[in-house]
Design a protein around this motif. Sequence first.
Motif, PDB file in Angstrom:
ATOM      1  N   TRP A   1       0.774  -1.167   0.204  1.00  0.00           N
ATOM      2  CA  TRP A   1      -0.099   0.062  -0.047  1.00  0.00           C
ATOM      3  C   TRP A   1       1.016   1.133  -0.065  1.00  0.00           C
ATOM      4  O   TRP A   1       0.488   2.356  -0.747  1.00  0.00           O
ATOM      5  CB  TRP A   1      -0.879   0.085   1.261  1.00  0.00           C
TER       6      TRP A   1
ATOM      7  N   ARG B   1       0.579   4.069  -2.844  1.00  0.00           N
ATOM      8  CA  ARG B   1       0.473   5.591  -2.486  1.00  0.00           C
ATOM      9  C   ARG B   1       1.407   6.472  -3.207  1.00  0.00           C
ATOM     10  O   ARG B   1       1.033   7.332  -3.850  1.00  0.00           O
ATOM     11  CB  ARG B   1       0.593   5.656  -1.151  1.00  0.00           C
TER      12      ARG B   1
ATOM     13  N   ASP C   1       0.899   9.449  -6.071  1.00  0.00           N
ATOM     14  CA  ASP C   1       1.379  10.865  -5.783  1.00  0.00           C
ATOM     15  C   ASP C   1       2.010  11.137  -7.215  1.00  0.00           C
ATOM     16  O   ASP C   1       1.765  12.640  -7.390  1.00  0.00           O
ATOM     17  CB  ASP C   1       2.434  10.876  -4.680  1.00  0.00           C
TER      18      ASP C   1
ATOM     19  N   GLY D   1      -5.833   7.892  -4.055  1.00  0.00           N
ATOM     20  CA  GLY D   1      -4.927   6.929  -3.365  1.00  0.00           C
ATOM     21  C   GLY D   1      -5.052   7.258  -1.850  1.00  0.00           C
ATOM     22  O   GLY D   1      -6.186   7.030  -1.456  1.00  0.00           O
ATOM     23  N   GLY D   2      -4.001   7.461  -1.141  1.00  0.00           N
ATOM     24  CA  GLY D   2      -3.929   7.939   0.020  1.00  0.00           C
ATOM     25  C   GLY D   2      -4.616   9.383   0.401  1.00  0.00           C
ATOM     26  O   GLY D   2      -4.652  10.134  -0.688  1.00  0.00           O
TER      27      GLY D   2
ATOM     28  N   CYS E   1      -1.297   9.927   7.234  1.00  0.00           N
ATOM     29  CA  CYS E   1      -2.109   9.508   5.842  1.00  0.00           C
ATOM     30  C   CYS E   1      -3.045   8.498   6.318  1.00  0.00           C
ATOM     31  O   CYS E   1      -3.013   7.774   7.249  1.00  0.00           O
ATOM     32  CB  CYS E   1      -0.882   8.692   5.180  1.00  0.00           C
TER      33      CYS E   1
ATOM     34  N   PHE F   1      -6.331   5.756   4.209  1.00  0.00           N
ATOM     35  CA  PHE F   1      -6.966   5.482   2.765  1.00  0.00           C
ATOM     36  C   PHE F   1      -8.674   5.358   3.074  1.00  0.00           C
ATOM     37  O   PHE F   1      -8.924   4.455   3.701  1.00  0.00           O
ATOM     38  CB  PHE F   1      -6.468   3.917   2.274  1.00  0.00           C
TER      39      PHE F   1
END
Lengths: 414, 414
Positions: free
Chosen positions: B187, B191, B195, B232-233, B241, B243
């Motif tokens: 994960w 992420r 980004d 995403g995150g 952060c 999700f």
Amino acid sequence: MRFEEKLKRYADLAVRAGCNLQKGQDLYLTAPICAAEFARMTVKSAYEAGARQVIVQWTDEAVTRMGYEYSPLEVYEQYPEWMAKLRNGAAEQGAAMLFIDASNPGAMAGIDPRKPAASSRASNAACKPYRDAVNQGKVAWCIIAAAAPDWAAKVFPELPADAALEQLWDCIFQAVRVDQADPNEAWETHRHNFDARRALLNKYQFTSLHYKNAHGTDITIGLPKNHNWAGGGAELADGRCFFPNMPTEEIFCSPHRDRAEGTVHSALPLNYHGNLIDDFSLTFHEGKVTDFSAAKGYDMLKELVGTDENACRLGEAALIPACSPIAQMGVLFYNTLYDENASCHFALGRGFSECVQGGASMSEEELVKAGVNASAAHVDFMLGTADLSITGITADGREIPVFVDGGWASEFQE
Amino acid sequence: MRFEEKLKRYADLAVRAGCNLQKGQDLYLTAPICAAEFARMTVKSAYEAGARQVIVQWTDEAVTRMGYEYSPLEVYEQYPEWMAKLRNGAAEQGAAMLFIDASNPGAMAGIDPRKPAASSRASNAACKPYRDAVNQGKVAWCIIAAAAPDWAAKVFPELPADAALEQLWDCIFQAVRVDQADPNEAWETHRHNFDARRALLNKYQFTSLHYKNAHGTDITIGLPKNHNWAGGGAELADGRCFFPNMPTEEIFCSPHRDRAEGTVHSALPLNYHGNLIDDFSLTFHEGKVTDFSAAKGYDMLKELVGTDENACRLGEAALIPACSPIAQMGVLFYNTLYDENASCHFALGRGFSECVQGGASMSEEELVKAGVNASAAHVDFMLGTADLSITGITADGREIPVFVDGGWASEFQE
């Protein structure tokens, strides 16, 4: 009759005879997820009876237990605001309340008893509007049981899982009379029998009762002036009837909180927050527990007696003959709703406003003054044995047999 | 890896990567009773991660459906005070939120769509503190799915019940990467890929996107000034952060509420409150739906578009290549969390504050002024096909390919 049919009759009975749900009324239902199928049936029955909405709060003992294991005590010292809003709001709106119990008797074994005790205290403080509505006869409520695998395994450990579950359902169906031709009528007859016996007890207005057996019980409990024996059906302020417990076989009163003298010995184990307390004695002086002992679960008993300053006084004395239908099943259910209907019992803690005349409109202070105990706790424990005698003492000193050899004396028989 | 082990890894992942639960923090969990086993695992994972307490609200579609069938519309027009207290209270205390979805896609078939729509509106109005906390990045939240028998039967109707359930779990495990060596690391990589792609889109600051395929889609949507592609995150105000969705494959933005022109045609059926809307088109002018049609579920679509005055405007445009892992499973899940990650989509209704710079601290009015739609509704529908092209138009009029033949144009590939 097919199983599903009995289940449906039971759901209907709980909603109608139990809660006396009216068209357009809300129903507040608590139900364990392990009894989801039956719980859904009661929801359906409620809507069919005209419920405006059914508010279901599902519970799960596995989650509750994890909370007790991991959450700190302070979490339980504060009652959740939303939960208070939910319960008080439902009561204030005049919702009927149905509580389904399918507890696994061992579910909370070994947990720190201070957490559930703190939770009871917090709930008691936060839900006063709810309790007031119940005490003042504004809200009809009914506690019933549903069979579930873990509970059934505990009651019938010798049977395979499926058979145990089936056997437990059969006991329940029998106890709540859904196997009879017309369950609603059976409950009406039940109500009338209760009424006659209660009327006789209330006419006597015993000043005290003396309990004695060969198992260590020798205790005299005072009864408040103008006390009122209750049991069987209950009545709302507007005259509508409901059954707070199904099954119910008990006639009960609140003893005077300051007038218990002597010792009572348990007849059955007490399942307290999932922990067993067994073979225990409580000694009272001037209404208060002054000494106690337990062969098993002493610490639990100590926690119970100390829940708050008045958990050491009696709130209930209930009369059930040793030949009651549930007693005759000869099954230890590890569930108060069932076991309390198999044996005479007392409760430590809170008394009932309905057990003194005019109590419904009294404040808590007035009730205490009248002799009815106030406490966050209310925990039944069984004392009825086959040799129990109970003698009523009248204001003019006569001694009237109420129970002989564990059952009703002749004057009180149907 | 044994099934239980995958389940436990999934529960841990949801609590840690999903909610980023901190020691001493509360977790608010909603869970359907049909997924009780997995829900209990998440409770356990939360406590193991240091949760102070886990507040579980169990739900049951059978009960919800009975409510919609029997309760009058007015019941849904008023949001329960206790429920608002619960959700707003949890948000105000900074609890993390985990929502488990195991909906049966057909559960609400045939119910009056005005009731769930009224319920959405009422919830929206009553839970503003909750929504604000989410929008302002004060609360980490995560939606995940759990397999359950009814849902599995719908997705894999050709399989026996057990096999269907197992197959659905396998899809879930694959989609959420718990079958990989280190799910948390997987994960993190996910992420970082997000980004990079988001950074490129944000650098372009396209003024609009033009969507076109051979299935009836030919639409240009404006993007707000200083828009921000998300996905995403997500990040909390304090930089932590989380999700919001697991799985997630989408990069999304909120289109300008006043600047959609043209027609979009659905690529997949839309499951709206358990009812399917299929093969439908929406035509927009100046951001508003001016015409619509549906081969199936026209009335549902009408109800959706009319939820409130701004449900007819777009709140989301999400980019997912036709070759995304979930798309490649080739399974129609009848579940937005999964299907939305298999296809480019729009949402009617509410936009996201995070999709304009500084949006987290803007009022609803300021957001609307910035072009981000406000509505009680937020409903995704799929439009991505294998021949979809999306062209970005820059402020100086350049046309940049973003999607070609249903997937990322070369500049946007990893």
